[in-house]
Structure formats: structure tokens, C-alpha cells
Scaffold this motif. Structure first.
Motif, PDB file in Angstrom:
ATOM      1  N   LYS A  99       0.824  -1.215   0.000  1.00 19.80           N
ATOM      2  CA  LYS A  99       0.000   0.000   0.000  1.00 19.80           C
ATOM      3  C   LYS A  99       0.853   1.257   0.000  1.00 19.80           C
ATOM      4  N   VAL A 100       1.941   1.220   0.763  1.00 24.11           N
ATOM      5  CA  VAL A 100       2.823   2.388   0.812  1.00 24.11           C
ATOM      6  C   VAL A 100       3.583   2.541  -0.495  1.00 24.11           C
ATOM      7  N   ALA A 101       4.093   1.456  -1.026  1.00 20.46           N
ATOM      8  CA  ALA A 101       4.915   1.530  -2.237  1.00 20.46           C
ATOM      9  C   ALA A 101       4.116   2.023  -3.433  1.00 20.46           C
ATOM     10  N   LEU A 102       2.889   1.562  -3.590  1.00 21.83           N
ATOM     11  CA  LEU A 102       2.082   1.953  -4.755  1.00 21.83           C
ATOM     12  C   LEU A 102       1.488   3.345  -4.621  1.00 21.83           C
ATOM     13  N   SER A 103       1.695   4.014  -3.502  1.00 25.49           N
ATOM     14  CA  SER A 103       1.250   5.408  -3.380  1.00 25.49           C
ATOM     15  C   SER A 103       1.971   6.311  -4.373  1.00 25.49           C
ATOM     16  N   ALA A 104       3.164   5.911  -4.801  1.00 21.37           N
ATOM     17  CA  ALA A 104       3.916   6.717  -5.760  1.00 21.37           C
ATOM     18  C   ALA A 104       3.199   6.820  -7.099  1.00 21.37           C
ATOM     19  N   LEU A 105       2.327   5.890  -7.412  1.00 20.31           N
ATOM     20  CA  LEU A 105       1.579   5.943  -8.671  1.00 20.31           C
ATOM     21  C   LEU A 105       0.510   7.032  -8.649  1.00 20.31           C
ATOM     22  N   THR A 106       0.146   7.506  -7.476  1.00 22.12           N
ATOM     23  CA  THR A 106      -0.876   8.560  -7.355  1.00 22.12           C
ATOM     24  C   THR A 106      -0.282   9.879  -6.885  1.00 22.12           C
ATOM     25  N   GLY A 107       1.032  10.053  -7.047  1.00 19.19           N
ATOM     26  CA  GLY A 107       1.664  11.334  -6.764  1.00 19.19           C
ATOM     27  C   GLY A 107       2.103  11.547  -5.339  1.00 19.19           C
ATOM     28  N   ILE A 108       2.181  10.478  -4.526  1.00 19.74           N
ATOM     29  CA  ILE A 108       2.594  10.602  -3.130  1.00 19.74           C
ATOM     30  C   ILE A 108       3.962   9.938  -2.969  1.00 19.74           C
ATOM     31  N   ASN A 109       4.893  10.667  -2.375  1.00 15.50           N
ATOM     32  CA  ASN A 109       6.220  10.109  -2.132  1.00 15.50           C
ATOM     33  C   ASN A 109       6.123   8.930  -1.172  1.00 15.50           C
ATOM     34  N   ALA A 110       6.977   7.914  -1.412  1.00 14.88           N
ATOM     35  CA  ALA A 110       6.969   6.708  -0.582  1.00 14.88           C
ATOM     36  C   ALA A 110       8.400   6.234  -0.366  1.00 14.88           C
ATOM     37  N   THR A 111       8.615   5.647   0.809  1.00 11.25           N
ATOM     38  CA  THR A 111       9.935   5.116   1.162  1.00 11.25           C
ATOM     39  C   THR A 111       9.743   3.797   1.910  1.00 11.25           C
ATOM     40  N   VAL A 112      10.516   2.800   1.500  1.00  8.00           N
ATOM     41  CA  VAL A 112      10.524   1.498   2.164  1.00  8.00           C
ATOM     42  C   VAL A 112      11.981   1.179   2.497  1.00  8.00           C
ATOM     43  N   PHE A 113      12.241   0.946   3.755  1.00  8.04           N
ATOM     44  CA  PHE A 113      13.614   0.539   4.079  1.00  8.04           C
ATOM     45  C   PHE A 113      13.609  -0.530   5.151  1.00  8.04           C
ATOM     46  N   ALA A 114      14.713  -1.329   5.104  1.00  6.51           N
ATOM     47  CA  ALA A 114      14.897  -2.456   6.019  1.00  6.51           C
ATOM     48  C   ALA A 114      15.967  -2.083   7.036  1.00  6.51           C
ATOM     49  N   TYR A 115      15.670  -2.411   8.294  1.00 11.17           N
ATOM     50  CA  TYR A 115      16.568  -2.080   9.397  1.00 11.17           C
ATOM     51  C   TYR A 115      16.778  -3.339  10.230  1.00 11.17           C
ATOM     52  N   GLY A 116      18.009  -3.532  10.645  1.00 16.75           N
ATOM     53  CA  GLY A 116      18.314  -4.675  11.525  1.00 16.75           C
ATOM     54  C   GLY A 116      19.816  -4.885  11.642  1.00 16.75           C
ATOM     55  N   GLN A 117      20.162  -5.857  12.443  1.00 16.00           N
ATOM     56  CA  GLN A 117      21.571  -6.164  12.642  1.00 16.00           C
ATOM     57  C   GLN A 117      22.127  -6.904  11.431  1.00 16.00           C
ATOM     58  N   THR A 118      23.410  -7.004  11.387  1.00 17.14           N
ATOM     59  CA  THR A 118      24.029  -7.713  10.273  1.00 17.14           C
ATOM     60  C   THR A 118      23.610  -9.180  10.273  1.00 17.14           C
ATOM     61  N   SER A 119      23.457  -9.728   9.090  1.00 16.59           N
ATOM     62  CA  SER A 119      23.062 -11.126   8.839  1.00 16.59           C
ATOM     63  C   SER A 119      21.651 -11.440   9.330  1.00 16.59           C
ATOM     64  N   SER A 120      20.762 -10.402   9.408  1.00 10.45           N
ATOM     65  CA  SER A 120      19.376 -10.650   9.846  1.00 10.45           C
ATOM     66  C   SER A 120      18.406 -10.804   8.682  1.00 10.45           C
ATOM     67  N   GLY A 121      18.871 -10.623   7.433  1.00 11.36           N
ATOM     68  CA  GLY A 121      18.026 -10.845   6.273  1.00 11.36           C
ATOM     69  C   GLY A 121      17.480  -9.574   5.641  1.00 11.36           C
ATOM     70  N   LYS A 122      18.133  -8.446   5.821  1.00  9.21           N
ATOM     71  CA  LYS A 122      17.645  -7.165   5.259  1.00  9.21           C
ATOM     72  C   LYS A 122      17.740  -7.160   3.741  1.00  9.21           C
ATOM     73  N   THR A 123      18.894  -7.480   3.191  1.00  5.24           N
ATOM     74  CA  THR A 123      19.088  -7.430   1.739  1.00  5.24           C
ATOM     75  C   THR A 123      18.184  -8.431   1.045  1.00  5.24           C
ATOM     76  N   TYR A 124      18.070  -9.630   1.614  1.00  3.38           N
ATOM     77  CA  TYR A 124      17.186 -10.645   1.031  1.00  3.38           C
ATOM     78  C   TYR A 124      15.751 -10.132   0.980  1.00  3.38           C
ATOM     79  N   THR A 125      15.279  -9.527   2.079  1.00  3.00           N
ATOM     80  CA  THR A 125      13.903  -9.015   2.122  1.00  3.00           C
ATOM     81  C   THR A 125      13.713  -7.863   1.145  1.00  3.00           C
ATOM     82  N   MET A 126      14.662  -6.913   1.065  1.00  2.15           N
ATOM     83  CA  MET A 126      14.508  -5.747   0.200  1.00  2.15           C
ATOM     84  C   MET A 126      14.537  -6.134  -1.276  1.00  2.15           C
ATOM     85  N   ARG A 127      15.348  -7.120  -1.636  1.00  7.07           N
ATOM     86  CA  ARG A 127      15.355  -7.540  -3.043  1.00  7.07           C
ATOM     87  C   ARG A 127      14.009  -8.143  -3.440  1.00  7.07           C
TER      88      ARG A 127
END
Length: 633
Positions: A99-127
């Protein structure tokens, strides 16, 4: 070879909140926070590490301490969504990010970011989230044929607090951050490419991921050593057959943060230790910013500029954007402190409020096309006017003329009514004083000695004119009119008394010559009889006046009517008096003509007689002046 595409001018960005098709109205909303708990990895399983966290439902995660340990820290945390070890990345995207990501299609800025310790799966989830978001974006474009979409991509990484362009590997230098009053913080000379289709976009994203700095540590073979930000700028405009010249423009940021790490666990040294220090420093600044934003207005200064990461993401943290944070955790007991810190960060992030707005941009190309179409339409209307419109225009003109005529008619009617009212008022003022004009006959006068009477005659004329003016002025005030009538009658009485005194003198004078002129004696006797009749007539108005004074308490209009009626009745009496006075005049003329011989014999007596006659004449002339005034009244 890549071609650099200039961005949208900041002066043409309109950030006024408006309602948009398919988009929500601008409003304050909290950051969407979800937690993903991964399963134990191979290293943790080989080390026989225990599971310290458990997702008891879709919103709560709890800490399970070992049997010999007493929990002294919070053991339960609640978020917008919690995903257990068995969850898929697709579920994380659908329920927590889509819902947040597709807001950009209607002219609303959106940001999605992953936070956590190293080796917790951030890059895997973001890809996985980035892949799913790209699929949904192009599916939306296919289902919206009435709009023309343009997608531009840019990528950067923050490595050791240096900003590098991931799409331009040849530069290899650090980019500067600039402050723009319209767009906020921008990266100088950051390359931005336009995606032709979904495959081209995925290819560009893969280039950015390949250019990112990674390294091996004791906890992860491919540990991210920098913060990666992939930015999609999505602009949508209605097709050419539409009249709209404004477009939606928004940015969608996919932020993959480097994980916090402890040197004792990663066994980092040299370059890896330096990288870890910069990573931890920027993440600490991010934590400070989130903590101050969660407090609200009481937080005071917010240190966005202490780190390049927070400076670039300033609009996504409490600004003009929708933000979703995915916090990744390791369930291992050996990482329980880092996991707890991650959950505390997520708890504070839930309290941060953003104010997302729809961003509109005016395209020069669309504006020129719209104006050209409008000019062509107007020229066509001038060449071939529409008959129906011309008829409507004529009807409108006729209606305007009718309204103008009605206005003029009303104005003329008002003027006529005013004139009629004024005329009626004038008639009411003049009617009470109108009376039939009685002819003024010649009254007592002497043929001789007129020079002696001129001063007195002039005085009486002035007095009569003054009375007439006072009567005219009193026409508008009934009480003033009655007062003037009373003054006139009082003056008549005075004149009558003067006439009596003159007649008495005349009687004495005539008595001296009675023996010498028998005709004169008869004339004088006749004159005395007429004078007695005049006295009798003069007593009647007094009675009327006394009677009229009794009815003072009556209405003013009734008194005026009675006074006017009385004056009318006196008109006939005055006429009779005039006739009698004329007869007396002739008798006196005869008498005076018969006395000259005697006047010559006794000059002293003649002079005395002349003086007395002068008084008598003045008295009769006064009566002559008063009578016309009474008639007019």
C-alpha cells in the motif's frame, strides 16, 4: 552507454494537497512498522544456538528467556504486522509494504527501508520487495491506459560517509549533497535514467546492486558494507485527448541499510572495522532522529545533518512521504541484545508522524499542446459560429434590454409619484388660505391735504404687507395662523378706537359751524348715524372672538375651519361697511366744500380743523388698508 536525463525543475513542482483519482487525501499518518523474524541460519544451527523470540500472533512478538535466566527487560512487543520464520517475502510485501509503495503511482512520495543487525536478512527481504513492487507498478500501468507513465531510476550508496553513484561506475568520486528549497536535499550530478519497460528497469536495478560494496565477515559471507538507496521517480500524465495539463510526480525509495554489528562477533579489523564504525555511527544518528521525532514537538532540534543517510531521507522521516519500515531479526539467543535494540527502534518508529501530500507537476510539453488545442478550437468557433450559441446570445441580449427598460420604468414611476405627492402637499398648504376675492372699493379719503397723510399712509402699507407676509408664512402652521388672526383683530380694534376719537373731534369741529350751515348739520347728523351703525357692526366680531376662544381645546383643524368661516361671513359685512363708508365719504366731501368761507374768517380755527381732519383721514385710511387684509385672511 548511459545518457543522463535532467530531473524535473523544482519551480514546476506543486505540492498543494489535492484529491486524486485512486489516491488518498493528504493527511497525517504514522509510519508503518513490520517485523520479520527469520529462521536460524546454518552457522547458528551448527553452533546449536537457541531460539529466543517467538511470534505468538500476527501483531506480537515475545522474548523467551532460558530457564535459568530471569527476564529484566520488556518481553513483549506489538507492531502493525509481525511475520514469523515460516513467512514468505511475498506476504511481507503484500501485507506490510504494498500500500505504501504503490502510493507513488498517485503522486505521493513513498519510502521502504529495512533495518536490523548484520546477517538478519535485510538485503534478502529488500530484493524481494523491490521485485514485487516493480511487477505491481507495471501491472498498474497496463491497467491504466488513460494515463501516460514515465519511470526514471537512480541509485546511490553511502560508503564510509561518501556518496557514490551506482549507475555511473566510471566516476568513482564522492558526490555532494545540496539543499533545494523545493525538493529538499538533492545529490549533485546524480545520474538518472528513464526505464523503457519492466525488463529495462530490472536490469538497471541489478546494475545498482552489483556496484554496491559487500564484504565477508564472521557472521555473513556477503555482508553489505554500505547503505543502498534505489530511487524511482514516477510521473503520470493523462493522454493527449484529455484537457488536463498537470501530472502526478512522486519518488519511491528502496533503502537497504547496512546492519549494525559488534566487532567482537564479526572479528572485523582494518578496513572492515572502519566500515563497521561508519555504519554504526550513521545508524546511531538514525536512531536519534527517530527517537526525537517520536516525542513530537517537544523534541527540539533534530540532527538530520549529522549523517548523510538521515539528511537524504529527511523527507521520509516525519516529512512529505509515506514510510514503511521492515525490521528484521535473528531468533538466535546469541544475538538477543541486537534484536532487542532493533525492536526498541521499531517501537519508537511507530510514533513518528508523516504528512504525505500529492505532488503535481506542470509539463511544458503538455501545456503547449493544451494551449494549441484551445487556440485551434477558438479559431474554429470564430470561423463557423454555432447557431445555437448565437441564438442564446441574442436571447441574453434581449433579456438584458428588458431588464434595463424595467429599471427605467420603475425610475420614471418613482419620479411621477414624487411629483404627485409634492403637488398634493402644495395644494394642502394653499387651500386653507383661499377665499373668494372681494372687490376693494374706494374708502374714506379726502381730496385735499394729502401731503400731510403720506407718512402715515406709508407706515400703514408697510404694516399691512408685514401682516400679509406673516399670514402666508403661517399657512404651514395652524397655531401660528390663529395667532396672526388674533393680532389682526386686535389691530382692527385699535384702528376703530382711533376712528372714534377722530369722529369725536370732527363732531366738535362741526358743532362750531352748525349755526352757519344747515346742510352741513344735516350731513353731520346723517354721518353720525352711519358711524353708530359702524360701531354696532364692529361689536359683532368681538362676540365671535369670545365664542371662538371658548373652544380652544378643540382640534386645530376645527378651529381653523371656524376662523375661515367667520372671516367669510365678515366679507359681506365689510362690503356693506364699504358702501356706507363711501356714502359718508361723499357727505364729508360736501361738508368740506361748504366750509372754506368760515375757515378764511378764522384762520386759527381752520388750522385746528385741518389737524383734526388729518387725524380723521388717517383713521379712515387705516380702515381702508385693514379691510383688504381681512378679506385676504
Amino acid at each position: 552507454m548511459t545518457v543522463k536525463t535532467p530531473g524535473t525543475p523544482a519551480s514546476k513542482i506543486d505540492r498543494t494537497p489535492v484529491s486524486t483519482p485512486g489516491g488518498a487525501r493528504a493527511r497525517e499518518e504514522k509510519i508503518v512498522v513490520t517485523v520479520r523474524l527469520r529462521p536460524l541460519n546454518r552457522r547458528e544451527q551448527l553452533a546449536k544456538d537457541q531460539v529466543a523470540w517467538d511470534c505468538i500472533n500476527d501483531y506480537t512478538i515475545v522474548y523467551k528467556p532460558p530457564a535459568h535466566e530471569r527476564a529484566s527487560q520488556p518481553a513483549s512487543f506489538t507492531f502493525d504486522k509481525v511475520f514469523g520464520p515460516a513467512s514468505l517475502t511475498e506476504a511481507v510485501y503484500e501485507e506490510g509494504v504494498k500500500k505504501v509503495a504503490l502510493s507513488a503511482l498517485t503522486g505521493i512520495n513513498a519510502t521502504v527501508f529495512a533495518y536490523g543487525q548484520t546477517s538478519s536478512g535485510k538485503t534478502y527481504t529488500m530484493r524481494g520487495i523491490t521485485e514485487k513492487a516493480v511487477n505491481d507498478i507495471y501491472e498498474h500501468i497496463m491497467n491504466t491506459p488513460e494515463r501516460d507513465f514515465t519511470i526514471k531510476i537512480s541509485g546511490l550508496e553511502i560508503y564510509n560517509e561518501n556518496v557514490r553513484d551506482l549507475l555511473n561506475s566510471e566516476s568513482g568520486r564522492s558526490l555532494k549533497l545540496l539543499d533545494d528549497p523545493e525538493k529538499g536535499t538533492v545529490v549533485e550530478k546524480l545520474m538518472e535514467e528513464t526505464a523503457k519497460d519492466d525488463k529495462h528497469l530490472r536490469h538497471l536495478i541489478s546494475i545498482c546492486e552489483a556496484q554496491r560494496q559487500v564484504g565477508e565477515t564472521a557472521l555473513n559471507d556477503n555482508s553489505s558494507r554500505s547503505h543502498q538507496i534505489i530511487r524511482l521517480t514516477i510521473q503520470s500524465t493523462l493522454r493527449e485527448n484529455a484537457d488536463c495539463v498537470k501530472s502526478f510526480v512522486a519518488t519511491l525509495n528502496f533503502v537497504d541499510l547496512a546492519g549494525s554489528e559488534r566487532a567482537a562477533q564479526t572479528h572485523a579489523d582494518g578496513t572492515r572495522l572502519k566500515e563497521g564504525c561508519h555504519i554504526n555511527l550513521s545508524l546511531m544518528t538514525l536512531t536519534t532522529v527517530i527517537r526525537k521525532l517520536s516525542v513530537g514537538k517537544r523534541s527540539g532540534h533534530i540532527p538530520y545533518r549529522d549523517s548523510k543517510l538521515t539528511r537524504i531521507l529527511q523527507h521520509s522521516l516525519g516529512g512529505n512521504a509515506r514510510t514503511a519500515i521492515v525490521c528484521t531479526l535473528s531468533p538466535a539467543l546469541s544475538h538477543v541484545e541486537q534484536s532487542r535494540n532493533t525492536l526498541l527502534f521499531a517501537t519508537r518508529a511507530k510514533e513518528v508522524t508523516n504528512n504525505a501530500q500529492v505532488n503535481m507537476v506542470v509539463s511544458d510539453k503538455q501545456l503547449v499542446k493544451h494551449l494549441q488545442k484551445e487556440v485551434a478550437r477558438l479559431e474554429a468557433e470564430l470561423r463557423t459560429p454555432d447557431p445555437s450559441k448565437e441564438k442564446d446570445w441574442k436571447i441574453q441580449q434581449m433579456e438584458m434590454e428588458i431588464e434595463e427598460l424595467k429599471r427605467q420604468r420603475d425610475l420614471a414611476q418613482t419620479q411621477v409619484d414624487d411629483l404627485r405627492k409634492k403637488l398634493q402637499d402644495d395644494q394642502k398648504v394653499s387651500n386653507p388660505l383661499e377665499s373668494p376675492h372681494l372687490p376693494v372699493k374706494k374708502c374714506l379719503s379726502f381730496t385735499g391735504a394729502l401731503s400731510l397723510l403720506k407718512p402715515e399712509l406709508g407706515c400703514e402699507r408697510v404694516r399691512s404687507s408685514t401682516l400679509r407676509q406673516s399670514i402666508r408664512q403661517s399657512s404651514t402652521a395652524p397655531f401660528t395662523l390663529m395667532h396672526e388672526i388674533r393680532k389682526l383683530e386686535h389691530l382692527q380694534e385699535q384702528l376703530g378706537e382711533e376712528a372714534n376719537r377722530a369722529l369725536e373731534v370732527l363732531q366738535k369741529e362741526v358743532a362750531c359751524h352748525r349755526l352757519g350751515n344747515q346742510d352741513a348739520a344735516e350731513t353731520i347728523a346723517k354721518l353720525q348715524a352711519e358711524i353708530r351703525e359702524m360701531r354696532a357692526v364692529r361689536s359683532a366680531p368681538k362676540d365671535v372672538e369670545v365664542g371662538s376662544m371658548v373652544s380652544v381645546n378643540k382640534s386645530v383643524s376645527a378651529n381653523l375651519k371656524e376662523e375661515i368661516t367667520r372671516l367669510h361671513s365678515q366679507g359681506s359685512t365689510i362690503a356693506n361697511l364699504e358702501q356706507q363708508l363711501e356714502n359718508v365719504q361723499r357727505s364729508i366731501d360736501k361738508l368740506v366744500m361748504s366750509l372754506p368761507n368760515n375757515f378764511q374768517n378764522s384762520p386759527s380755527e381752520a388750522s385746528l380743523s385741518t389737524k383734526r381732519n388729518t387725524k380723521g383721514k388717517s383713521c379712515f385710511l387705516c380702515l381702508q388698508v385693514v379691510l383688504p387684509i381681512a378679506k385676504t385672511s
